[in-house]
Design a protein around this motif. Structure first.
Motif, short mmCIF file in Angstrom:
data_model
loop_
_atom_site.label_atom_id
_atom_site.label_comp_id
_atom_site.label_asym_id
_atom_site.label_seq_id
_atom_site.Cartn_x
_atom_site.Cartn_y
_atom_site.Cartn_z
N LEU A 1 0.83 -1.20 0.00
CA LEU A 1 0.00 0.00 0.00
C LEU A 1 0.86 1.26 0.00
O LEU A 1 0.61 2.19 -0.77
N LEU A 2 1.89 1.29 0.83
CA LEU A 2 2.78 2.45 0.88
C LEU A 2 3.47 2.66 -0.45
O LEU A 2 3.57 3.80 -0.94
N LYS A 3 3.94 1.58 -1.07
CA LYS A 3 4.59 1.67 -2.38
C LYS A 3 3.63 2.22 -3.42
O LYS A 3 3.99 3.07 -4.24
N THR A 4 2.39 1.74 -3.38
CA THR A 4 1.38 2.20 -4.35
C THR A 4 1.08 3.68 -4.16
O THR A 4 1.02 4.43 -5.13
N VAL A 5 0.90 4.11 -2.92
CA VAL A 5 0.60 5.53 -2.65
C VAL A 5 1.77 6.41 -3.08
O VAL A 5 1.57 7.47 -3.69
N LEU A 6 3.00 5.98 -2.79
CA LEU A 6 4.17 6.74 -3.21
C LEU A 6 4.25 6.82 -4.73
O LEU A 6 4.52 7.89 -5.29
N LEU A 7 3.97 5.72 -5.40
CA LEU A 7 3.97 5.72 -6.86
C LEU A 7 2.88 6.65 -7.41
O LEU A 7 3.12 7.40 -8.36
N PHE A 8 1.71 6.63 -6.80
CA PHE A 8 0.64 7.57 -7.18
C PHE A 8 1.10 9.01 -7.00
O PHE A 8 0.86 9.86 -7.85
N TYR B 1 -6.52 4.40 -12.71
CA TYR B 1 -6.89 5.79 -12.96
C TYR B 1 -7.89 6.29 -11.93
O TYR B 1 -7.82 7.43 -11.48
N ALA B 2 -8.82 5.44 -11.54
CA ALA B 2 -9.80 5.84 -10.53
C ALA B 2 -9.13 6.10 -9.19
O ALA B 2 -9.39 7.12 -8.54
N ALA B 3 -8.27 5.20 -8.77
CA ALA B 3 -7.57 5.36 -7.49
C ALA B 3 -6.59 6.52 -7.56
O ALA B 3 -6.47 7.31 -6.62
N TYR B 4 -5.91 6.65 -8.67
CA TYR B 4 -4.94 7.74 -8.87
C TYR B 4 -5.61 9.10 -8.71
O TYR B 4 -5.01 10.04 -8.19
N GLY B 5 -6.86 9.20 -9.13
CA GLY B 5 -7.58 10.47 -9.04
C GLY B 5 -7.60 11.03 -7.63
O GLY B 5 -7.46 12.23 -7.42
N GLY B 6 -7.75 10.16 -6.64
CA GLY B 6 -7.76 10.63 -5.24
C GLY B 6 -6.44 11.22 -4.83
O GLY B 6 -6.39 12.26 -4.17
N VAL B 7 -5.36 10.57 -5.23
CA VAL B 7 -4.03 11.09 -4.89
C VAL B 7 -3.76 12.36 -5.67
O VAL B 7 -3.14 13.30 -5.16
N GLY C 1 -12.10 17.73 1.36
CA GLY C 1 -12.21 17.13 0.04
C GLY C 1 -11.04 16.21 -0.26
O GLY C 1 -11.22 15.11 -0.81
N ALA C 2 -9.84 16.63 0.12
CA ALA C 2 -8.65 15.79 -0.09
C ALA C 2 -8.76 14.51 0.74
O ALA C 2 -8.44 13.41 0.25
N ALA C 3 -9.23 14.62 1.97
CA ALA C 3 -9.38 13.43 2.82
C ALA C 3 -10.39 12.45 2.24
O ALA C 3 -10.16 11.23 2.22
N ILE C 4 -11.50 12.97 1.73
CA ILE C 4 -12.51 12.11 1.12
C ILE C 4 -11.96 11.45 -0.14
O ILE C 4 -12.16 10.24 -0.36
N ALA C 5 -11.26 12.21 -0.97
CA ALA C 5 -10.68 11.65 -2.19
C ALA C 5 -9.66 10.56 -1.87
O ALA C 5 -9.65 9.50 -2.51
N LEU C 6 -8.82 10.81 -0.86
CA LEU C 6 -7.83 9.80 -0.46
C LEU C 6 -8.51 8.57 0.14
O LEU C 6 -8.05 7.44 -0.07
N GLY C 7 -9.59 8.79 0.88
CA GLY C 7 -10.35 7.66 1.41
C GLY C 7 -10.90 6.79 0.29
O GLY C 7 -10.84 5.56 0.36
N GLY C 8 -11.41 7.42 -0.76
CA GLY C 8 -11.90 6.67 -1.91
C GLY C 8 -10.78 5.89 -2.58
O GLY C 8 -10.96 4.74 -2.97
N MET C 9 -9.60 6.51 -2.69
CA MET C 9 -8.46 5.82 -3.28
C MET C 9 -8.10 4.59 -2.45
O MET C 9 -7.86 3.51 -3.00
N LEU C 10 -8.10 4.72 -1.14
CA LEU C 10 -7.74 3.59 -0.28
C LEU C 10 -8.74 2.44 -0.40
O LEU C 10 -8.36 1.27 -0.39
#
Length: 109
Positions: free
Chosen positions: A2-9, A61-67, A91-100
């Protein structure tokens, strides 16, 4: 993972933002046309980074949108110097929650 994915995003979002910001500097702020070269390189990096994500492209692309939303707001704050509102942070917290949620479901269905 998960950390690797978020960093890559985050790196992907940064490459996209820089690739779009530099032409904006050229067109709107009278910057040098030479800014288009690193902009093109940054957008090329953005596309390459998208290929490194470990899931089907639509989900990426959907998950990337949150980041991207969170990264764009951080850019607004630290590069453009605009103070963010509570609405921006929410809004950022909600978008990141959706990405997670999307990332947590990879490989489960």
């Amino acid at each position: 993972m998960l950390l690797k994915t978020v960093l890559l995003f985050f790196l992907t979002a940064l490459a996209e933002i820089v690739g779009c910001f530099l032409p904006w500097l050229w067109l709107r702020k009278g910057g040098s046309a030479w800014l288009l070269l690193p902009a093109a390189a940054s957008l090329g990096l953005f596309v390459w980074l998208l290929t490194l994500h470990p899931a089907a492209s639509g989900r990426v692309y959907a998950a990337y949108g949150g980041v991207y939303v969170a990264t764009a707001l951080l850019w607004l704050r630290f590069v453009d110097g605009v103070k963010l509102s509570h609405y921006d942070w929410a809004g950022a917290a909600i978008a990141l929650g959706g990405m997670l949620i999307i990332v947590a479901g990879w490989g489960r269905g």
